[in-house]
Design an enzyme around this catalytic site. Structure first.
Site, mmCIF file in Angstrom:
data_model
loop_
_atom_site.group_PDB
_atom_site.id
_atom_site.type_symbol
_atom_site.label_atom_id
_atom_site.label_comp_id
_atom_site.label_asym_id
_atom_site.label_seq_id
_atom_site.Cartn_x
_atom_site.Cartn_y
_atom_site.Cartn_z
ATOM 1 N N CYS A 16 0.752 -1.277 -0.062
ATOM 2 C CA CYS A 16 0.120 0.115 0.161
ATOM 3 C C CYS A 16 0.682 1.184 -0.072
ATOM 4 O O CYS A 16 0.355 2.413 -0.043
ATOM 5 C CB CYS A 16 -0.811 -0.029 1.299
ATOM 6 S SG CYS A 16 -2.251 -1.247 1.066
ATOM 7 N N LYS A 19 0.691 3.679 -3.218
ATOM 8 C CA LYS A 19 -0.566 4.583 -3.468
ATOM 9 C C LYS A 19 -0.086 5.855 -4.043
ATOM 10 O O LYS A 19 0.889 6.504 -3.756
ATOM 11 C CB LYS A 19 -1.427 4.861 -2.410
ATOM 12 C CG LYS A 19 -2.441 3.544 -2.152
ATOM 13 C CD LYS A 19 -3.433 4.261 -0.782
ATOM 14 C CE LYS A 19 -4.473 3.269 -0.551
ATOM 15 N NZ LYS A 19 -5.265 3.408 0.697
ATOM 16 N N THR A 46 -16.965 10.616 0.498
ATOM 17 C CA THR A 46 -16.515 10.563 1.921
ATOM 18 C C THR A 46 -15.176 9.849 2.182
ATOM 19 O O THR A 46 -14.964 9.453 3.242
ATOM 20 C CB THR A 46 -17.796 10.014 2.729
ATOM 21 O OG1 THR A 46 -18.034 8.763 2.413
ATOM 22 C CG2 THR A 46 -18.773 11.034 2.924
ATOM 23 N N ASP A 49 -14.280 3.250 2.006
ATOM 24 C CA ASP A 49 -13.356 1.866 1.471
ATOM 25 C C ASP A 49 -13.941 1.359 0.194
ATOM 26 O O ASP A 49 -13.386 0.579 -0.340
ATOM 27 C CB ASP A 49 -13.170 0.947 2.641
ATOM 28 C CG ASP A 49 -12.402 1.577 3.824
ATOM 29 O OD1 ASP A 49 -11.363 1.798 3.693
ATOM 30 O OD2 ASP A 49 -12.976 1.743 4.917
ATOM 31 N N ASP A 66 -8.869 -3.184 -5.226
ATOM 32 C CA ASP A 66 -7.269 -2.749 -4.767
ATOM 33 C C ASP A 66 -6.219 -3.843 -5.257
ATOM 34 O O ASP A 66 -6.217 -4.996 -5.337
ATOM 35 C CB ASP A 66 -7.491 -2.922 -3.216
ATOM 36 C CG ASP A 66 -6.532 -2.115 -2.465
ATOM 37 O OD1 ASP A 66 -5.250 -1.986 -2.850
ATOM 38 O OD2 ASP A 66 -6.788 -1.271 -1.279
ATOM 39 N N ASP A 89 -11.324 -4.145 2.475
ATOM 40 C CA ASP A 89 -12.318 -2.885 1.996
ATOM 41 C C ASP A 89 -13.788 -3.393 2.134
ATOM 42 O O ASP A 89 -14.747 -2.483 2.785
ATOM 43 C CB ASP A 89 -11.987 -2.346 0.888
ATOM 44 C CG ASP A 89 -10.839 -1.747 0.604
ATOM 45 O OD1 ASP A 89 -10.219 -1.163 1.440
ATOM 46 O OD2 ASP A 89 -10.211 -1.536 -0.704
ATOM 47 N N GLY A 137 -10.757 -12.874 -14.170
ATOM 48 C CA GLY A 137 -10.183 -11.430 -14.091
ATOM 49 C C GLY A 137 -9.390 -11.180 -15.378
ATOM 50 O O GLY A 137 -9.937 -11.389 -16.425
ATOM 51 N N ASP A 225 -10.349 0.647 7.381
ATOM 52 C CA ASP A 225 -9.199 -0.026 7.657
ATOM 53 C C ASP A 225 -7.998 1.061 7.440
ATOM 54 O O ASP A 225 -8.017 1.914 6.567
ATOM 55 C CB ASP A 225 -9.013 -1.322 6.729
ATOM 56 C CG ASP A 225 -9.220 -0.953 5.319
ATOM 57 O OD1 ASP A 225 -9.392 -0.007 4.729
ATOM 58 O OD2 ASP A 225 -9.002 -1.857 4.259
#
Length: 346
Positions: A16, A19, A46, A49, A66, A89, A137, A225
């Site tokens: 992460c 990002k 807002t 997640d 993600d 999330d 996917g 999270d």
């Protein structure tokens, strides 16, 4: 071959921590139009997640995606961590993930097929552990390696938890200790010992599935999270959305022991430094808190759930965490109606 292949050498960041910076992301989100579909209950307004879409009076669809670059070289472990982070999330919104799609990018001329297979196998193993179906996917051939999931989940409307629904007087409870990003930085710098590596894998692959149970409690008002923007960044999102101030107690914030020592030796992530530069103007730190600032802005990969709950429910919330394997859960602060600083750490 998979044991000796350096996946982390194929990217400029990992986990992460890669990002987009909060400053750039904020500018990008300003140009996203407000959706007109009345069944879309929540988009990006807002900083929650996941997106929320009403299916009927009993079901809310939770949708998120993600993915990130390798945080470790072990392809199976990387896949496990990336999948757990993506599922988190949905848990953070109070839902149960039910379906996932792989998102994979690899420089196929450089990466052995066995390595790519192990990445997706790790993701599948995590989804099987979470009872989530994986239905294919999408993959691309690209210069840097990355992997993650697009995830759909379900929740009852009464169980949805958002950033914007925290209440004055709520107590803040954190499910995992901070420092995952610092352990990952030490790994990249060949400064992480075997015990530290084990901690990195354990925390980063631990499913936050307790979120679906916590969401059934009316006394739990908000959840998120802790991931790439660190504790302070994601707490500020909650404070801004709920129009509240948070006061944290430095001595109560759980920290990974080895990460504390590494940070003291100057091992921190570039993303953590970037986070602090962006959020520092909204944060007040005591002298004691300044000593742990690198951990407060450390980018967590699949970090812990942050729960805002009524004070009388703290024991029940902590018990749920502990029964689900989160032994280091801690009460770290409170929310109130004050304005400045938006977050104080004393």
């Amino acid at each position: 071959m998979t044991q000796n292949f350096k996946l982390t050498a194929l990217s400029h960041g990992g986990g992460c921590g890669c990002k987009i910076s909060p400053a750039i992301l904020g500018k990008l989100l300003k140009h996203i139009p407000v959706p007109l579909d009345s069944q879309l209950l929540l988009g990006c307004n807002t900083a929650d997640d996941a997106a929320l879409y009403r299916l009927n009076s009993e079901q809310i669809l939770i949708a998120t995606t993600d993915f990130f670059m390798p945080i470790i070289d072990d392809p199976f472990g990387f896949g496990r961590i990336a999948a757990a982070n993506a599922l988190s999330d949905v848990y953070a919104m109070g839902g149960k993930p039910i379906l996932a799609l792989n998102i994979l990018g690899m420089p196929t001329a450089k990466v052995p097929i066995e390595v790519i297979e192990q990445v997706s196998a790790g993701g599948l193993a995590t989804c099987e552990r979470a009872d989530v179906a994986v239905a294919g996917g999408h993959s691309i051939d690209c210069n840097e390696a990355f992997y993650g999931l697009a995830v759909c989940g379900l929740a009852h409307p009464n169980h949805i938890k958002q950033n914007s629904t925290a209440q004055p007087g709520d107590t803040l409870v954190l499910g995992k200790p901070l420092g995952i990003g610092i352990l990952a930085a030490a790994y990249q710098q060949n400064k992480l010992n075997a015990a530290g590596y084990e901690s990195l894998i354990t925390y980063a692959s631990q499913l936050n599935s307790v979120g679906a149970e916590l969401a059934t409690l009316d006394s739990v008002h908000a959840m998120t999270d802790i991931t790439g923007f660190g504790l302070l960044g994601h707490l500020l999102e909650m404070c801004n959305a709920s129009k509240l101030q948070a006061i944290l107690h430095a001595d109560d914030i759980p920290l990974i022991d080895q990460a504390v020592g590494l940070a003291a030796d100057g091992v921190i992530s570039a993303a953590g430094t970037r986070n602090w530069e962006h959020y520092r103007h909204d944060v007040g730190l005591s002298d004691k808190a300044k000593n742990i600032q690198p951990l407060l802005t450390d980018p967590q990969t699949n970090g812990g759930l942050l729960v805002a709950c009524a004070t009388e429910a703290v024991a029940q919330v902590q018990d749920l965490f502990i029964r689900n394997g989160f032994k280091e859960v801690a009460t770290i602060g409170q929310l109130n109606n004050e304005d400045s600083p938006k977050v104080g750490v004393i």
